[in-house]
Design an enzyme around this catalytic site. Structure first.
Site, PDB file in Angstrom:
ATOM      1  CE1 TYR A  85     -10.001 -11.431   0.491  1.00  0.00           C
ATOM      2  CE2 TYR A  85     -11.713 -10.260   1.675  1.00  0.00           C
ATOM      3  CZ  TYR A  85     -10.927 -10.449   0.385  1.00  0.00           C
ATOM      4  OH  TYR A  85     -11.315  -9.903  -0.749  1.00  0.00           O
ATOM      5  CG  ASP A 228       1.837  12.685  -4.071  1.00  0.00           C
ATOM      6  OD1 ASP A 228       2.333  11.991  -2.921  1.00  0.00           O
ATOM      7  OD2 ASP A 228       1.927  12.476  -5.217  1.00  0.00           O
ATOM      8  CE  LYS A 271       8.361   7.062  -4.122  1.00  0.00           C
ATOM      9  NZ  LYS A 271       7.062   6.380  -4.901  1.00  0.00           N
TER      10      LYS A 271
HETATM   11  N1  F0G Z   1       3.564  10.486  -5.994  1.00  0.00           N
HETATM   12  C1  F0G Z   1       5.079  10.882  -5.954  1.00  0.00           C
HETATM   13  C2  F0G Z   1       5.352  12.282  -5.631  1.00  0.00           C
HETATM   14  C3  F0G Z   1       5.727   9.951  -6.428  1.00  0.00           C
HETATM   15  O1  F0G Z   1       7.067  10.179  -6.380  1.00  0.00           O
HETATM   16  C4  F0G Z   1       5.252   8.506  -6.743  1.00  0.00           C
HETATM   17  C5  F0G Z   1       6.370   7.517  -7.123  1.00  0.00           C
HETATM   18  C6  F0G Z   1       4.155   8.360  -6.624  1.00  0.00           C
HETATM   19  C7  F0G Z   1       2.969   9.326  -6.204  1.00  0.00           C
HETATM   20  C8  F0G Z   1       3.223   6.963  -6.976  1.00  0.00           C
HETATM   21  O2  F0G Z   1       3.704   6.047  -6.141  1.00  0.00           O
HETATM   22  O3  F0G Z   1       5.443   4.332  -7.100  1.00  0.00           O
HETATM   23  O4  F0G Z   1       4.102   3.868  -5.120  1.00  0.00           O
HETATM   24  O5  F0G Z   1       2.875   4.019  -7.147  1.00  0.00           O
HETATM   25  N2  F0G Z   1       7.548   7.904  -7.287  1.00  0.00           N
HETATM   26  C9  F0G Z   1       8.732   6.732  -7.679  1.00  0.00           C
HETATM   27  C10 F0G Z   1       9.927   7.629  -7.839  1.00  0.00           C
HETATM   28  C11 F0G Z   1       8.126   5.776  -8.841  1.00  0.00           C
HETATM   29  O6  F0G Z   1      10.962   7.082  -8.521  1.00  0.00           O
HETATM   30  O7  F0G Z   1       9.728   8.869  -7.781  1.00  0.00           O
HETATM   31  P1  F0G Z   1       4.114   4.616  -6.303  1.00  0.00           P
END
Ligand code: F0G
Length: 472
Positions: A85, A228, A271
């Site tokens: 944990y 981001d 990603k």
């Molecule tokens: N920022 C970007 C640039 C993203 O593309 C995504 C998610 C997130 C934040 C959020 O992250 O899904 O892990 O909660 N993009 C996905 C897409 C859903 O299909 O482009 P997450």
């Protein structure tokens, strides 16, 4: 009789071919259901590709999120999960990987990107604050709004033009940001929200020159610059390819330098980082970290697991190392580009230059006879599925949602259908099949009649909305 020697794609394009820097060790069978069954599945899904069952999909290009193939090293790491944990050794491995490659001092795991977006938004944004950024992303903006903030798009104008060939269409328009700061006041701007390879703009990169200029401007005004980092390793590839002075620098070096101009980052590790689930949040500021570390316990889990299992953190730590390999990134973006170039050759309108994670079909030019309120990009995603079982995603008026102040549709200039390529999953032959299907749908474009939205959820409507075909 002359015998024609077949040419590889590389020869046809006048260059040597590249190949993926991996070979396949395990396979997952694919199946294509009949056209009749696809028509039924599409109707049952309310013409929304998010509502299809994946068993009914042939080639799944809905997203590159959590859909990548892990390496044998990552799978081996899964067996080394320390499911404690508190204080799992896998957390320390993850922390070290983030510090080494992204350079931030404090690291918190989260269950995925939006978990991190939630924490950073709740911690830094007060009601009435303003957050400028290089084009919105759906979940990012919603978390900023739920925390009481208002998002302002300060991306360069070229980003909204699918035909502009500018090399860094993800850049912030620095003069526009400076004017906004002057108008609102720095004290109402908790941070600038900068994203690598801007998703909604077509996966377009930000230049090193731009992040340096932003560092200077934000420092002068006492505003934080947050990143981001979801597709920042892919952004590094475009800097290496296009920005003077970076051709001989590695992806890892470019990524590290870029992050050094920012105060922290949130990450959807699903990603770039090559895992099926996970995320992280990292900052340099001790006081901000202190607050985040407290809040993570409320929403995600203890600060050494944040909603992830030990084995998932181990796979993520290894995925981070693999994600900054030059060979990996070159093959990954090369595959996306291969699909894009086929479509350009066949006269299909797409967003140019081809971005990092996806080929974006320009539904406005694809269906010039459909008004935006008939959801052209959603229509195109539905038609593509019907033609071949290829699943794509709408990135247009449905994704943009409604203006919180007026309640009216936000009508973005970009009305796109995204063919998103998972990492290390599909082959060049799959890309050929996809391209041929897009061409078939393009050839039949005049027959498309558009869709009406018949069910609209309150938040992030594109995920669960339902549609019905408009009659001709
Ligand atoms: N920022 C970007 C640039 C993203 O593309 C995504 C998610 C997130 C934040 C959020 O992250 O899904 O892990 O909660 N993009 C996905 C897409 C859903 O299909 O482009 P997450």
């Amino acid at each position: 009789m002359t015998h024609e020697i077949p040419q590889t794609m590389g020869q046809q394009l006048g260059r040597r071919s590249w190949a993926e820097p991996w070979k396949v060790k395990m396979v997952e069978p694919l199946r294509m259901i009949s056209r009749e069954d696809r028509a039924t599945a599409l109707r049952d899904a309310g013409y929304n590709t998010f509502l299809l069952r994946s068993d009914d999909v042939y080639i799944d290009l809905l997203t590159d999120s959590g859909t990548s193939a892990m390496s044998d090293r990552q799978w081996a790491g899964m067996m080394l999960g320390d499911e404690a944990y508190a204080g799992s050794r896998n957390f320390y491995h993850l922390e070290e990987a983030v510090r080494t490659h992204y350079g931030y001092r404090h690291v918190l795991p989260t269950h995925q990107g939006r978990g991190a977006e939630h924490l950073i938004s709740q911690t830094l944004i007060k009601a009435g604050d303003h957050i400028p950024g290089n084009m919105y992303f759906t979940t990012t903006r919603l978390h900023q709004e739920l925390a009481g903030g208002t998002f302002h798009d300060v991306i360069v104008a070229e980003a909204h033009d699918p035909e502009s060939l500018a090399p860094f269409k993800g850049d912030v328009d620095v003069a526009k940001l400076e004017a906004l700061i002057g108008q609102i006041g720095a004290d109402r701007i908790p941070y600038v929200s900068l994203a690598g390879t801007v998703n909604m703009a077509g996966g377009q990169p930000v230049s090193m020159a731009n992040v340096r200029a932003l560092r200077e401007l934000t420092a002068r005004n006492g505003i934080r610059l947050l990143l981001d980092a979801t597709r920042m390793a892919e952004n590094a590839f475009f800097i290496q390819e296009r920005e003077p002075g970076y051709a001989d620098r590695s992806i890892a070096e470019i990524l590290f330098e870029f992050c050094s101009y920012t105060d922290g980052a949130w990450m959807s590790a699903k990603k770039d980082n090559l895992v099926n689930i996970g995320g992280w949040l990292a900052v340099n500021d001790d006081a901000v970290y202190e607050e985040l570390r407290n809040l993570v316990v409320v929403y995600e889990g203890l600060h050494t697991y944040g909603g992830m299992s030990g084995r998932d953190m181990e796979a993520l730590a290894i995925g981070i190392e693999e994600s900054v390999s030059d060979d990996h990134i070159r093959a990954r973006i090369g595959q996306v580009r291969y699909l894009g170039e086929l479509l350009v050759d066949w006269g299909v309108p797409i967003v140019l230059p081809v971005g990092g994670h996806a080929v974006f079909l320009d539904a406005r030019r694809f269906y010039p006879h459909l008004p935006q309120d008939a959801f052209p990009a959603q229509t195109l995603a539905a038609e593509l599925y019907l033609d071949s079982g290829v699943r794509s995603m709408e990135r247009g008026i449905a994704s943009a949602g409604r203006d919180p102040a007026t309640g009216d549709h936000i009508r973005p200039r970009l009305e796109l259908t995204r063919l998103t390529i998972p990492r290390r999953v599909y082959t060049q032959a799959h890309m050929d099949v996809v391209a041929e299907s897009v061409k078939a749908v393009h050839d039949a474009r005049e027959r498309a009649t558009g869709l009406a939205m018949v069910y609209e959820p309150r938040y992030l409507r594109f995920f669960q909305a339902r549609f019905e075909p408009l009659s001709a």
